[in-house]
Design an enzyme around this catalytic site. Structure first.
Site, PDB file in Angstrom:
ATOM      1  N   HIS A 147       0.788  -1.086   0.020  1.00  0.00           N
ATOM      2  CA  HIS A 147      -0.032  -0.152   0.090  1.00  0.00           C
ATOM      3  C   HIS A 147       0.741   1.181  -0.204  1.00  0.00           C
ATOM      4  CE1 HIS A 147      -3.260   2.684   1.370  1.00  0.00           C
ATOM      5  NE2 HIS A 147      -2.452   3.438   1.956  1.00  0.00           N
ATOM      6  N   GLU A 148       1.881   1.128   0.843  1.00  0.00           N
ATOM      7  CA  GLU A 148       2.844   2.429   0.940  1.00  0.00           C
ATOM      8  C   GLU A 148       3.734   2.525  -0.400  1.00  0.00           C
ATOM      9  OE1 GLU A 148       1.997   4.278   3.097  1.00  0.00           O
ATOM     10  OE2 GLU A 148       0.920   3.301   4.473  1.00  0.00           O
ATOM     11  N   HIS A 151       1.743   4.348  -2.948  1.00  0.00           N
ATOM     12  CA  HIS A 151       1.554   5.682  -2.719  1.00  0.00           C
ATOM     13  C   HIS A 151       2.688   6.216  -3.575  1.00  0.00           C
ATOM     14  CE1 HIS A 151      -1.892   6.785  -0.329  1.00  0.00           C
ATOM     15  NE2 HIS A 151      -1.590   5.889   0.834  1.00  0.00           N
ATOM     16  N   GLU A 224      -6.188   7.105  -0.925  1.00  0.00           N
ATOM     17  CA  GLU A 224      -6.193   5.676  -0.308  1.00  0.00           C
ATOM     18  C   GLU A 224      -6.954   4.607  -1.054  1.00  0.00           C
ATOM     19  OE1 GLU A 224      -4.380   5.362   2.517  1.00  0.00           O
ATOM     20  OE2 GLU A 224      -3.812   7.272   2.040  1.00  0.00           O
TER      21      GLU A 224
END
EC number: 3.4.24.-
Length: 294
Positions: A147-148, A151, A224
């Site tokens: 997930h990071e 980003h 997100e």
């Protein structure tokens, strides 16, 4: 509401400090020499300088601030199997996402959380909490890292900075147009600036700053969902859903106010007003979006 106030107050404070500084330096020539009207071109340039300066400085210093504020210990050389796994997992995900290898770090916190920040996608930082390493399985932690990394790959830090700069520019521009209009039309000031210009501009800047914050927070919530989808591609949809479910059931506190926009989760039960200023969507909505996409 305290976090909302701090966010808005900080943003407005930056704009005011820059406005006063440029005024003292004689940059804000927003009235022409004859005092017959607004020089909109000069005002727009002035507004852009004020609006983007703070955002760009924050972006350039984001890694430094994150390391200091969260006391992140960057893994230069893995000292144990857990750190070696962290570095290798991020390395594989970064290669799959087509970005440069981020710095990998750990910060001491009992809550399960993680964040990514940095000025560009090839010079980023990915950090996880000790609480996350203790409370999640390897597959769940891998999904959080994915997930990071997503980003970073999506360029979310840069995009968020540009959006903040644009809305700041319009806040400065429109607040001064409103102040000038009230000063001239209502209080009949013929030359220069009367007290009504400064007072009205300040009030308009605060009100417009609050509205602009809603736009920035909307994009923060939108990114997100994109990062969740990217995490599902890199680490598996079920693992991403499992990680979010673990966060939902953890009842852990969010990151400090200054870092909340960069973490993987935030408050779980927002009120109607607070939702407009949330950096993250509720975990239930994120889980539902992943399941629907499947």
């Amino acid at each position: 509401m305290k976090r909302i106030f701090l966010f808005v107050a900080t943003n407005v404070a930056i704009l005011l400090v820059l406005s006063v500084t440029l005024r003292l330096l004689g940059v804000d020539r927003i009235l022409n020499e004859q005092g017959t009207g607004l020089d909109l071109t000069s005002l727009l340039i002035f507004s852009a300088v004020v609006g983007f300066t703070g955002s760009l400085i924050s972006l350039a210093m984001s890694k430094f601030i994150a390391k200091r504020s969260m006391n992140v210990q960057v893994i230069e050389q893995p000292r144990n199997a857990e750190e070696a796994w962290l570095v290798e997992t991020v390395r594989k995900q970064a290669q799959a996402a087509g970005i440069g290898m981020p710095e990998v770090g750990v910060f001491d916190a009992p809550e399960m959380n993680a964040f990514a920040t940095g000025a560009n996608r090839n010079n980023a930082l990915v950090a996880v909490s000790t609480g996350l390493l203790r409370g999640m399985s390897k597959s769940e932690a891998e999904a959080v890292l994915a997930h990071e990394v997503s980003h970073v790959a999506n360029g979310d830090m840069v995009t968020l900075t540009l959006i903040q700069g644009v809305v700041n520019t319009f806040v400065v521009f429109l607040s001064r147009v409103i102040g000038y209009t009230v000063d001239r039309v209502v209080f009949k000031t013929e030359r220069g600036h009367g007290p009504a210009f400064l007072i009205t501009t300040l009030i308009a800047q605060v009100v417009l700053g609050i509205l602009a914050s809603m736009i920035v927070m909307w994009f923060s919530r939108y990114r997100e969902f994109r990062a969740d989808a990217g995490g599902a591609q890199l680490a598996g949809r079920n693992n991403m859903i499992g990680a979010l479910e673990r966060l939902r059931n953890a009842h852990s506190a969010p990151l400090p106010d200054s870092m909340q926009a960069f973490g993987i989760s935030t408050d779980k039960a927002p009120g109607a007003l607070s939702r407009l200023f949330m950096t993250h969507p509720p975990l239930e909505e994120r889980i539902a979006a992943l399941r629907q996409a499947a």
